[in-house]
Motif scaffolding. Sequence first.
Motif, PDB file in Angstrom:
ATOM      1  N   ALA A  85       0.834  -1.208   0.000  1.00  0.00           N
ATOM      2  CA  ALA A  85       0.000   0.000   0.000  1.00  0.00           C
ATOM      3  C   ALA A  85       0.865   1.253   0.000  1.00  0.00           C
ATOM      4  O   ALA A  85       0.571   2.221  -0.727  1.00  0.00           O
ATOM      5  CB  ALA A  85      -0.934  -0.012   1.214  1.00  0.00           C
ATOM      6  N   ARG A  86       1.926   1.246   0.781  1.00  0.00           N
ATOM      7  CA  ARG A  86       2.834   2.395   0.821  1.00  0.00           C
ATOM      8  C   ARG A  86       3.535   2.590  -0.521  1.00  0.00           C
ATOM      9  O   ARG A  86       3.657   3.707  -1.013  1.00  0.00           O
ATOM     10  CB  ARG A  86       3.841   2.212   1.951  1.00  0.00           C
ATOM     11  CG  ARG A  86       3.185   2.336   3.310  1.00  0.00           C
ATOM     12  CD  ARG A  86       3.983   1.752   4.445  1.00  0.00           C
ATOM     13  NE  ARG A  86       5.275   2.376   4.653  1.00  0.00           N
ATOM     14  CZ  ARG A  86       6.101   2.030   5.634  1.00  0.00           C
ATOM     15  NH1 ARG A  86       5.751   1.074   6.490  1.00  0.00           N
ATOM     16  NH2 ARG A  86       7.260   2.627   5.764  1.00  0.00           N
ATOM     17  N   ASN A  88       2.449   1.564  -3.496  1.00  0.00           N
ATOM     18  CA  ASN A  88       1.462   2.001  -4.475  1.00  0.00           C
ATOM     19  C   ASN A  88       1.154   3.483  -4.330  1.00  0.00           C
ATOM     20  O   ASN A  88       0.923   4.180  -5.325  1.00  0.00           O
ATOM     21  CB  ASN A  88       0.193   1.161  -4.376  1.00  0.00           C
ATOM     22  CG  ASN A  88       0.366  -0.220  -4.963  1.00  0.00           C
ATOM     23  OD1 ASN A  88       1.360  -0.520  -5.619  1.00  0.00           O
ATOM     24  ND2 ASN A  88      -0.590  -1.088  -4.715  1.00  0.00           N
ATOM     25  N   LYS A  89       1.165   3.977  -3.104  1.00  0.00           N
ATOM     26  CA  LYS A  89       0.927   5.400  -2.858  1.00  0.00           C
ATOM     27  C   LYS A  89       2.062   6.238  -3.459  1.00  0.00           C
ATOM     28  O   LYS A  89       1.811   7.279  -4.074  1.00  0.00           O
ATOM     29  CB  LYS A  89       0.797   5.654  -1.358  1.00  0.00           C
ATOM     30  CG  LYS A  89       0.409   7.054  -1.004  1.00  0.00           C
ATOM     31  CD  LYS A  89       0.208   7.188   0.489  1.00  0.00           C
ATOM     32  CE  LYS A  89      -0.119   8.632   0.841  1.00  0.00           C
ATOM     33  NZ  LYS A  89      -0.264   8.822   2.286  1.00  0.00           N
ATOM     34  N   ALA A  92       1.653   6.150  -7.262  1.00  0.00           N
ATOM     35  CA  ALA A  92       0.507   6.953  -7.698  1.00  0.00           C
ATOM     36  C   ALA A  92       0.822   8.446  -7.638  1.00  0.00           C
ATOM     37  O   ALA A  92       0.369   9.219  -8.486  1.00  0.00           O
ATOM     38  CB  ALA A  92      -0.716   6.633  -6.846  1.00  0.00           C
ATOM     39  N   ALA A  93       1.615   8.854  -6.654  1.00  0.00           N
ATOM     40  CA  ALA A  93       1.956  10.272  -6.504  1.00  0.00           C
ATOM     41  C   ALA A  93       2.819  10.787  -7.654  1.00  0.00           C
ATOM     42  O   ALA A  93       2.820  11.977  -7.946  1.00  0.00           O
ATOM     43  CB  ALA A  93       2.667  10.500  -5.171  1.00  0.00           C
TER      44      ALA A  93
END
Length: 146
Positions: A85-86, A88-89, A92-93
């Motif tokens: 999740a980290r 992917n964040k 995405a940024a």
Amino acid sequence: MSFLDYLREAVIGKLAGLSDEDARRPKVASGTSLLWLVRHLTVVELNWFEWAYQGIGEEPRESDEVPLDGATVAEEIAAYRDAIARANKVAAAVGADLDRPGARSLRPGGEAPSMRWVLVHMIEETGRHAGHADIIREQLDGAVGR
């Protein structure tokens, strides 16, 4: 990200139905176990996306810092999912600018990688370890397939 996520889930799926003891049991001469593979991939995700690309932290993490004695499937999968999740964040940024270089490289003397490079590397790394997981799981109980 969808292909990388597919590979991540393939690795996690190899732990389905295993006891903590079986997941810690090495089935190859190197001593690699399914739980070690998940721990290693957790660290690799954090090292490339956060430490190298974002520049967070003083030193990269080591996957062998904490022994697997007492580690559970549930804990290691939760840590892996958190790292995913980290990561992917972070990805995405970046948005569409996949060629923008990150902060630093994990490779001594190497240039800071682009997000494109990090994503391709993580597909390669996770895919390679998914294959290792296939072999180890088959040796544990004969289970094959995704």
